[in-house]
Design an enzyme around this catalytic site. Sequence first.
Site, PDB file in Angstrom:
ATOM      1  N   GLN A 236      48.470  28.893  52.888  1.00 51.99           N
ATOM      2  CA  GLN A 236      48.046  29.068  51.497  1.00 51.99           C
ATOM      3  C   GLN A 236      47.921  27.743  50.759  1.00 51.99           C
ATOM      4  O   GLN A 236      47.116  27.606  49.832  1.00 51.99           O
ATOM      5  CB  GLN A 236      49.025  29.993  50.770  1.00 51.99           C
ATOM      6  CG  GLN A 236      49.042  31.407  51.316  1.00 51.99           C
ATOM      7  CD  GLN A 236      47.673  32.057  51.249  1.00 51.99           C
ATOM      8  OE1 GLN A 236      47.121  32.264  50.160  1.00 51.99           O
ATOM      9  NE2 GLN A 236      47.088  32.371  52.402  1.00 51.99           N
ATOM     10  N   HIS A 239      44.439  26.105  50.269  1.00 50.55           N
ATOM     11  CA  HIS A 239      43.456  26.533  49.281  1.00 50.55           C
ATOM     12  C   HIS A 239      43.058  25.394  48.357  1.00 50.55           C
ATOM     13  O   HIS A 239      41.927  25.342  47.878  1.00 50.55           O
ATOM     14  CB  HIS A 239      44.000  27.696  48.450  1.00 50.55           C
ATOM     15  CG  HIS A 239      43.769  29.035  49.065  1.00 50.55           C
ATOM     16  ND1 HIS A 239      42.591  29.728  48.923  1.00 50.55           N
ATOM     17  CD2 HIS A 239      44.572  29.818  49.820  1.00 50.55           C
ATOM     18  CE1 HIS A 239      42.666  30.876  49.569  1.00 50.55           C
ATOM     19  NE2 HIS A 239      43.855  30.959  50.126  1.00 50.55           N
ATOM     20  N   GLU A 304      51.525  35.076  42.780  1.00 48.49           N
ATOM     21  CA  GLU A 304      50.357  35.851  43.210  1.00 48.49           C
ATOM     22  C   GLU A 304      50.644  36.589  44.520  1.00 48.49           C
ATOM     23  O   GLU A 304      50.397  37.790  44.646  1.00 48.49           O
ATOM     24  CB  GLU A 304      49.166  34.906  43.378  1.00 48.49           C
ATOM     25  CG  GLU A 304      47.905  35.582  43.872  1.00 48.49           C
ATOM     26  CD  GLU A 304      46.793  34.589  44.163  1.00 48.49           C
ATOM     27  OE1 GLU A 304      45.639  35.025  44.284  1.00 48.49           O
ATOM     28  OE2 GLU A 304      47.071  33.376  44.286  1.00 48.49           O
ATOM     29  N   HIS A 305      51.123  35.874  45.528  1.00 47.14           N
ATOM     30  CA  HIS A 305      51.450  36.450  46.833  1.00 47.14           C
ATOM     31  C   HIS A 305      52.943  36.271  47.094  1.00 47.14           C
ATOM     32  O   HIS A 305      53.457  35.167  46.944  1.00 47.14           O
ATOM     33  CB  HIS A 305      50.699  35.748  47.970  1.00 47.14           C
ATOM     34  CG  HIS A 305      49.221  35.651  47.774  1.00 47.14           C
ATOM     35  ND1 HIS A 305      48.592  34.496  47.364  1.00 47.14           N
ATOM     36  CD2 HIS A 305      48.232  36.580  47.939  1.00 47.14           C
ATOM     37  CE1 HIS A 305      47.290  34.707  47.293  1.00 47.14           C
ATOM     38  NE2 HIS A 305      47.040  35.955  47.629  1.00 47.14           N
ATOM     39  N   ASP A 338      44.087  38.113  52.314  1.00 47.51           N
ATOM     40  CA  ASP A 338      42.962  37.295  51.870  1.00 47.51           C
ATOM     41  C   ASP A 338      41.665  37.684  52.555  1.00 47.51           C
ATOM     42  O   ASP A 338      40.596  37.636  51.946  1.00 47.51           O
ATOM     43  CB  ASP A 338      43.229  35.811  52.189  1.00 47.51           C
ATOM     44  CG  ASP A 338      44.176  35.162  51.208  1.00 47.51           C
ATOM     45  OD1 ASP A 338      44.444  35.753  50.141  1.00 47.51           O
ATOM     46  OD2 ASP A 338      44.664  34.050  51.511  1.00 47.51           O
ATOM     47  N   HIS A 398      41.933  61.002   6.130  1.00 49.97           N
ATOM     48  CA  HIS A 398      42.382  61.662   7.354  1.00 49.97           C
ATOM     49  C   HIS A 398      43.107  62.965   7.017  1.00 49.97           C
ATOM     50  O   HIS A 398      42.915  64.004   7.662  1.00 49.97           O
ATOM     51  CB  HIS A 398      43.334  60.743   8.131  1.00 49.97           C
ATOM     52  CG  HIS A 398      42.672  59.598   8.830  1.00 49.97           C
ATOM     53  ND1 HIS A 398      42.042  58.594   8.163  1.00 49.97           N
ATOM     54  CD2 HIS A 398      42.566  59.302  10.155  1.00 49.97           C
ATOM     55  CE1 HIS A 398      41.566  57.712   9.023  1.00 49.97           C
ATOM     56  NE2 HIS A 398      41.865  58.125  10.246  1.00 49.97           N
TER      57      HIS A 398
END
Length: 420
Positions: A236, A239, A304-305, A338, A398
């Site tokens: 990862q 990335h 995220e992961h 992914d 109302h």
Amino acid sequence: MEPEPGVSETVARVIADVRARGDDAVIEYARQFDGTVDSDLRLTASKIEEIVDGVPVEVRADIATVQRNVRDFAERQLESMKAFEAEVAPGVVLGQRHTPIEAVGAYVPGGRYPLLATAHMTIVTARVAGVPRVAACTPPIRGEVPAATIAAMSMAGADEIYLLGGVQAVAALAIGTETIPSVDLLAGPGNAYVAEAKRQLFGDVGIDLTAGPTETLIIADDTADARIVAVDLLSQAEHGPDSPAVLITTSEQLGLRVLELIDRLLPGMSTRELAGPAWRDHGAVHVVPDLAEAYALADEYASEHVQILTAEPRDALERMQHYGALFLGEGTCVSYGDKVIGTNHVLPTRGAARYTGGLWVGKYLRTTTYQEVTDRSASAALGELCGRAARAESFEGHARSGDLRAALWGNAEPTWMEGL
């Protein structure tokens, strides 16, 4: 999190220019930033067919397999979203239905890597939701057409494919130009400029997420294989140089071994120029006394992961709250999510997992409600209640809507109706 200095201003300038000049601005920026030569940014059906036919058969077969996995999971998600109608009291009917968004813009990044998997995640899922029109954009990569990405977009079911990237792509989709009709929602990740453009365009259109750099976090105990931990962290980190990779472990011995293995593995990675800075500047190893503290610290990260490499990985389902996606046990890995397994990889970053999940089939659907009161006595009772509730908030108009029904079909005699 605030965008980097200068990003917000640059994005605002491009968006304003696209609003003012439409196609001319989009083509100008495409030439400047994407290296585009052709002024016709939309790929024709025959050109798409030619590109797809040029992609190796095995690659196309793999794309089809992965898209089948993504489609299957999205269909299961859709099945979990139930429309209903219920008579909650005699003559009072309430209902819920799910209707697809009319037009979606799918952004598939180029940049360092041709992220064709994003085509599966954004376009296939929209199709499962029943979106009638999906327009997709992806930039050229180093001046070349990203053939495998175009194939993935076509096979996923995109109605329109534009060879266009960056702020100009999402601005064109959101605002609309002479040749690119506007959409109602933007989906898909991108760099800092694309993320900021989506943030600024929110309101003109809906967006899925404003995603930041990829994040990964591993929780491991003394049963974990240090090789798996090290390899998965680096998988990862590649990335980008700003991608956090974090290990939380109850075993100091494991932590030291992982550090040793990363030092050995990193120099031999072809992506070391990206993974190296990411690990150096954003990597971390935390040693904690027990798994309770590991889960608590991981929830603070809201990564995220989150990968669970412990003796009882499914415990995390009950012990953790804040994450984009969980990956349980050594048999799975974030790379599966992914690329191939079928769950969506467009996920919250920068702590957003505290308040949202990732892209899913429901993001492409509008959940709407309807009401019907067929019993007049029930309407009269609701009218009396509405009158009291509305006046408690000083909403006289109302209240009168309720009063009228209470008078027509009940015993109420509101003073404001005298003489009507």
